[in-house]
Design a protein around this motif. Structure first.
Motif, PDB file in Angstrom:
ATOM      1  N   ARG A  41       0.822  -1.206   0.000  1.00 40.84           N
ATOM      2  CA  ARG A  41       0.000   0.000   0.000  1.00 40.84           C
ATOM      3  C   ARG A  41       0.854   1.254   0.000  1.00 40.84           C
ATOM      4  NH1 ARG A  41      -4.815  -1.349   4.203  1.00 40.84           N
ATOM      5  NH2 ARG A  41      -5.792  -2.901   2.882  1.00 40.84           N
ATOM      6  N   TYR A  42       0.298   2.259  -0.635  1.00 43.02           N
ATOM      7  CA  TYR A  42       0.916   3.576  -0.660  1.00 43.02           C
ATOM      8  C   TYR A  42       0.841   4.180   0.740  1.00 43.02           C
ATOM      9  CZ  TYR A  42       1.462   8.509  -1.884  1.00 43.02           C
ATOM     10  OH  TYR A  42       1.868   9.816  -1.963  1.00 43.02           O
ATOM     11  N   VAL A  43       1.966   4.700   1.231  1.00 43.11           N
ATOM     12  CA  VAL A  43       2.007   5.326   2.547  1.00 43.11           C
ATOM     13  C   VAL A  43       2.004   6.839   2.408  1.00 43.11           C
ATOM     14  CG1 VAL A  43       3.366   5.609   4.658  1.00 43.11           C
ATOM     15  CG2 VAL A  43       3.164   3.355   3.585  1.00 43.11           C
ATOM     16  N   GLY A  44       2.830   7.366   1.503  1.00 42.36           N
ATOM     17  CA  GLY A  44       2.892   8.812   1.329  1.00 42.36           C
ATOM     18  C   GLY A  44       4.191   9.241   0.691  1.00 42.36           C
ATOM     19  N   ARG A  45       4.422  10.547   0.740  1.00 46.12           N
ATOM     20  CA  ARG A  45       5.636  11.129   0.174  1.00 46.12           C
ATOM     21  C   ARG A  45       6.212  12.103   1.190  1.00 46.12           C
ATOM     22  NH1 ARG A  45       4.889  12.453  -6.111  1.00 46.12           N
ATOM     23  NH2 ARG A  45       7.122  12.094  -6.065  1.00 46.12           N
ATOM     24  N   ASP A  46       7.528  12.268   1.149  1.00 46.40           N
ATOM     25  CA  ASP A  46       8.157  13.224   2.052  1.00 46.40           C
ATOM     26  C   ASP A  46       8.351  14.554   1.326  1.00 46.40           C
ATOM     27  OD1 ASP A  46      10.510  13.005   0.489  1.00 46.40           O
ATOM     28  OD2 ASP A  46      11.379  11.518   1.835  1.00 46.40           O
ATOM     29  N   ALA A  47       8.974  15.499   1.989  1.00 49.28           N
ATOM     30  CA  ALA A  47       9.172  16.831   1.416  1.00 49.28           C
ATOM     31  C   ALA A  47      10.067  16.802   0.176  1.00 49.28           C
ATOM     32  CB  ALA A  47       9.757  17.769   2.466  1.00 49.28           C
ATOM     33  N   ASP A  48      10.903  15.774   0.037  1.00 47.49           N
ATOM     34  CA  ASP A  48      11.759  15.634  -1.141  1.00 47.49           C
ATOM     35  C   ASP A  48      11.067  14.869  -2.260  1.00 47.49           C
ATOM     36  OD1 ASP A  48      13.913  17.001   0.028  1.00 47.49           O
ATOM     37  OD2 ASP A  48      14.581  15.170   1.040  1.00 47.49           O
ATOM     38  N   PRO A 104       7.144  14.734   6.812  1.00 50.51           N
ATOM     39  CA  PRO A 104       7.805  15.469   5.736  1.00 50.51           C
ATOM     40  C   PRO A 104       9.321  15.286   5.688  1.00 50.51           C
ATOM     41  CG  PRO A 104       6.136  16.842   6.755  1.00 50.51           C
ATOM     42  CD  PRO A 104       6.254  15.592   7.596  1.00 50.51           C
ATOM     43  N   GLU A 105       9.968  15.078   6.836  1.00 50.93           N
ATOM     44  CA  GLU A 105      11.426  14.900   6.863  1.00 50.93           C
ATOM     45  C   GLU A 105      11.843  13.528   6.356  1.00 50.93           C
ATOM     46  OE1 GLU A 105       9.670  15.769   9.744  1.00 50.93           O
ATOM     47  OE2 GLU A 105       9.938  17.893   9.323  1.00 50.93           O
ATOM     48  N   GLY A 106      10.884  12.593   6.226  1.00 49.11           N
ATOM     49  CA  GLY A 106      11.191  11.256   5.748  1.00 49.11           C
ATOM     50  C   GLY A 106      11.321  10.213   6.836  1.00 49.11           C
ATOM     51  N   ASN A 107      11.194  10.620   8.099  1.00 49.07           N
ATOM     52  CA  ASN A 107      11.177   9.629   9.172  1.00 49.07           C
ATOM     53  C   ASN A 107       9.866   8.851   9.083  1.00 49.07           C
ATOM     54  OD1 ASN A 107      13.634  10.595  10.198  1.00 49.07           O
ATOM     55  ND2 ASN A 107      12.567  12.129  11.426  1.00 49.07           N
ATOM     56  N   ILE A 108       9.917   7.587   9.468  1.00 42.69           N
ATOM     57  CA  ILE A 108       8.745   6.730   9.398  1.00 42.69           C
ATOM     58  C   ILE A 108       8.319   6.374  10.815  1.00 42.69           C
ATOM     59  CG2 ILE A 108       7.884   4.495   8.603  1.00 42.69           C
ATOM     60  CD1 ILE A 108      10.120   4.695   6.421  1.00 42.69           C
ATOM     61  N   TYR A 109       7.028   6.472  11.069  1.00 43.47           N
ATOM     62  CA  TYR A 109       6.476   6.133  12.374  1.00 43.47           C
ATOM     63  C   TYR A 109       5.603   4.892  12.260  1.00 43.47           C
ATOM     64  CZ  TYR A 109       8.155  10.614  14.008  1.00 43.47           C
ATOM     65  OH  TYR A 109       8.963  11.655  14.352  1.00 43.47           O
ATOM     66  N   VAL A 110       5.758   3.989  13.226  1.00 38.32           N
ATOM     67  CA  VAL A 110       4.914   2.799  13.288  1.00 38.32           C
ATOM     68  C   VAL A 110       4.344   2.676  14.699  1.00 38.32           C
ATOM     69  CG1 VAL A 110       6.107   1.544  11.460  1.00 38.32           C
ATOM     70  CG2 VAL A 110       6.884   1.304  13.803  1.00 38.32           C
TER      71      VAL A 110
END
Length: 194
Positions: free
Chosen positions: A125-132, A171-177
């Motif tokens: 599944r698609y999670v998202g995109r970061d600021a980059d 947005p910074e690209g860190n992933i939270y679970v």
């Protein structure tokens, strides 16, 4: 494909994309249909359902619809401002494989033929995109990160006991679970390393 050939509501849909009052639907055979001004009323949706040919006609300049940056290619794939507009991992991966094959990027093709193509196409599944503008996809225990150019940046597997819900990307690209423990909800962060 005519309206009568469309399996509505059916179980054979693989992805949806909503844009400016139109719900675009790809079925399991990658046929593209649409519903203009979708509603919670199935009868209204059935009356607004457009066949593949009628959906393609929405992209013509004189269609009367403002699709604002949304385009379609000859394979009925959607693009928003030139980037794939899909929540379907298989469509996303196949598109980038095709682009890198055409450009002769054998190294990237070799990367994409590895783990990214071995995960469950239906379960990813698609999670998202970061600021980059990096793309994040999740296959339950695995996380797959692509650059805006469709190059594999990272692939890793979470510790099984640590994931109870779909991850989120900031947005910074860190992933939270999240992990639901017996008496608490634990949140873990995977720091960006790409």
């Amino acid at each position: 494909m005519s309206i009568n050939d469309i399996d509505y509501p059916g179980r054979n849909y693989r992805s949806f994309w909503y844009h400016n009052g139109i719900l675009f639907i790809h079925d399991v055979h990658n046929n593209l249909v649409s519903i203009t001004n979708p509603s919670v009323d199935p009868a209204v949706n059935r009356a607004s359902l457009r066949s593949t040919e009628e959906t393609r006609a929405l992209f013509l300049p004189d269609s009367g619809y403002d699709l604002e940056g949304l385009t379609i290619d000859e394979q009925d794939r959607l693009f928003l401002y030139g980037e794939p507009a899909t929540l379907d991992y298989q469509v996303f991966l196949e598109y980038w494989q095709e682009q890198h094959r055409a450009a002769g990027n054998d190294e990237v093709l070799e990367q994409l033929a590895g783990w990214p193509s071995r995960v469950s196409m239906r379960g990813t599944r698609y999670v998202g995109r970061d600021a980059d503008r990096n793309w994040y996809w999740n296959d339950h225990m695995a996380m797959i990160v692509f650059s805006p150019q469709g190059e594999l940046l990272d692939f890793f597997v979470f510790a099984e006991q640590k994931v109870s819900a779909r991850p989120a990307v900031c947005p910074e690209g860190n992933i939270y679970v999240m992990h639901y423990a017996e008496e608490s909800v634990d949140i873990y962060r995977v720091d960006r390393r790409w």
